[in-house]
Design a protein around this motif. Sequence first.
Motif, mmCIF file in Angstrom:
data_model
loop_
_atom_site.group_PDB
_atom_site.id
_atom_site.type_symbol
_atom_site.label_atom_id
_atom_site.label_comp_id
_atom_site.label_asym_id
_atom_site.label_seq_id
_atom_site.Cartn_x
_atom_site.Cartn_y
_atom_site.Cartn_z
ATOM 1 N N GLY A 111 56.559 5.195 17.874
ATOM 2 C CA GLY A 111 56.285 5.936 16.688
ATOM 3 C C GLY A 111 57.238 7.130 16.574
ATOM 4 O O GLY A 111 57.531 7.424 15.118
ATOM 5 N N THR A 112 57.679 7.657 17.151
ATOM 6 C CA THR A 112 58.831 8.853 17.169
ATOM 7 C C THR A 112 60.040 8.314 16.473
ATOM 8 O O THR A 112 60.460 8.735 15.551
ATOM 9 N N THR A 276 52.457 18.762 6.671
ATOM 10 C CA THR A 276 51.358 17.985 7.175
ATOM 11 C C THR A 276 51.701 16.751 7.989
ATOM 12 O O THR A 276 52.690 16.158 7.425
ATOM 13 N N VAL A 277 51.065 16.615 8.990
ATOM 14 C CA VAL A 277 51.411 15.371 9.939
ATOM 15 C C VAL A 277 50.115 14.338 9.327
ATOM 16 O O VAL A 277 48.798 14.626 9.570
ATOM 17 N N VAL A 285 50.772 15.307 16.504
ATOM 18 C CA VAL A 285 51.251 16.534 16.244
ATOM 19 C C VAL A 285 52.485 16.758 17.110
ATOM 20 O O VAL A 285 53.701 17.274 16.574
ATOM 21 N N THR A 286 52.260 16.370 18.288
ATOM 22 C CA THR A 286 53.253 16.554 19.196
ATOM 23 C C THR A 286 54.628 15.449 18.898
ATOM 24 O O THR A 286 55.722 16.008 19.002
ATOM 25 N N ASN A 287 54.434 14.561 18.492
ATOM 26 C CA ASN A 287 55.466 13.314 18.071
ATOM 27 C C ASN A 287 56.310 14.166 16.865
ATOM 28 O O ASN A 287 57.387 14.067 16.766
ATOM 29 N N ALA A 288 55.347 14.909 15.905
ATOM 30 C CA ALA A 288 56.175 15.348 14.877
ATOM 31 C C ALA A 288 56.928 16.533 15.348
ATOM 32 O O ALA A 288 58.113 16.530 14.800
ATOM 33 N N LEU A 289 56.442 17.251 16.026
ATOM 34 C CA LEU A 289 57.587 18.413 16.651
ATOM 35 C C LEU A 289 58.647 17.914 17.347
ATOM 36 O O LEU A 289 59.891 18.448 17.123
ATOM 37 N N ALA A 290 58.443 16.606 17.929
ATOM 38 C CA ALA A 290 59.822 15.961 18.499
ATOM 39 C C ALA A 290 60.768 15.575 17.401
ATOM 40 O O ALA A 290 61.977 15.794 17.443
ATOM 41 N N VAL A 291 60.343 15.171 16.192
ATOM 42 C CA VAL A 291 60.896 14.492 15.151
ATOM 43 C C VAL A 291 61.685 16.234 14.582
ATOM 44 O O VAL A 291 62.717 15.910 14.265
#
Length: 462
Positions: A111-112, A276-277, A285-291
């Motif tokens: 996903g990431t 917005t995620v 949300v965690t994946n988005a932070l990694a992105v």
Amino acid sequence: MTPLWTSADIASAVSGTASAAFEANGVAFDSREVTAGDLFIALSGETTDGHRFVDQAFAQGAAGAIVSQPVDHPHILVADTRAALDSLGVAARARTSATVVGITGSVGKTGTKEALWAAFDRMAPGRAHRSLKSYNNHTGVPLSLSRMPADTRFGVFEMGMNHAGEIAAHTRLVRPHVAVITTIAPAHIENLGSIENIARAKAEIFEGLEPGGTAIIPHDSPQRDILIEAAQRHAGRVLTFGLGQGADVRAMDMVPSKSGGTLITVQLPGASLTMTVGQPGEHWVTNALAVIATVEAAGGDLAIAGLAMAELPGMPGRGARSNIAVPGGEALLIDESYNANPASMRATLKVLGEQMAARRVAVLGTMRELGDHGPRFHAELAEPILSAGVDFALLVGEEMAPLGQALEGRVDFAHVPAAADALAALDGRIGAGDAVLIKASNSVGLGRLVAQLTGGALAGKD
């Protein structure tokens, strides 16, 4: 259009001999996936030999092949086709000036990877490249590299493993400028013995970092210090991401959005971003932070990355949502049928619990590669099932028996031995307005149940 590979370039890359001149615009080693203009690599495996399918590949439009025995088609002759695949991947990596990202983790890496690719593709339309599907093993990684055009600006490569040492081999092919670990969870613990050993195996990704490269690490992981120690031996910079105090890239505020996702404010070392995620759940949300951490490390545009995260669609088997026909109307189907381990099970059950619905139904299949830890990890799913307010749980697979024992008398459930029995067990159990989560390791086969339900298998049944 500039070809992906010429026969001369291939022959030089793999130290082979060309039988004729040709140009290729794609690469495949599965003859069933060959399309017009592809290079077909005839790999020899334990159960079959790709040379048996050379004629089929050319019938489907292959432009040339890499083979270890002469064939009656344009080809590059080599001593070892598997070694040639690695060499082609190495050559593809060497000829590009792209910023390259490597991703691994127990949960969230695909996903990431897709989210990063979506962000980079907005920044450089048509010049972002990534591993397709989950091509993350000893053949998938060099295949994905070999498909990368020379003028790529951003490349994103997923790396998986079952045993120690595998990611070390992958990352030395990929040579990332940014290496990301999404999270550490007890996937493959059967082979690695402990969660700490899993962390060490994942941390092998830092061994291939280009000089001065950046390591991206999950701050909230109990194994964070193991990862940081490993990263500091190879990285010029270490960035952490997460929800906890002290993360370099942190979600400061989180508010549910009307669309079902989450509105967050991200604090970075030198900037902040409100975005917005689009995908629901704290794990996204965690994946988005990694992105965001990765885009910052790669010198990308943070605002564009935020837009990409807002519009990211769900992926089949990894969170895709669809409405299915059921008696009396429609139900929501959440398709998580491709992969499962204790951490991802808990995350997606939490998402189900947050879903507004008439009733919540969880179809949960066996989690693979847990070894002697399996009975405990399956039984421990009882708590997140109850916390999610699940009205009916269908357990699929013999290994789910400990969970059935833990749920006895606490929630309505049924237990069937295999995926083939699941549809019948759901008859009369799903109604209009319900939300249905389907999650299991891919080998359980619940993807077939998803296809049956989306095809209307329960429509009209009373």
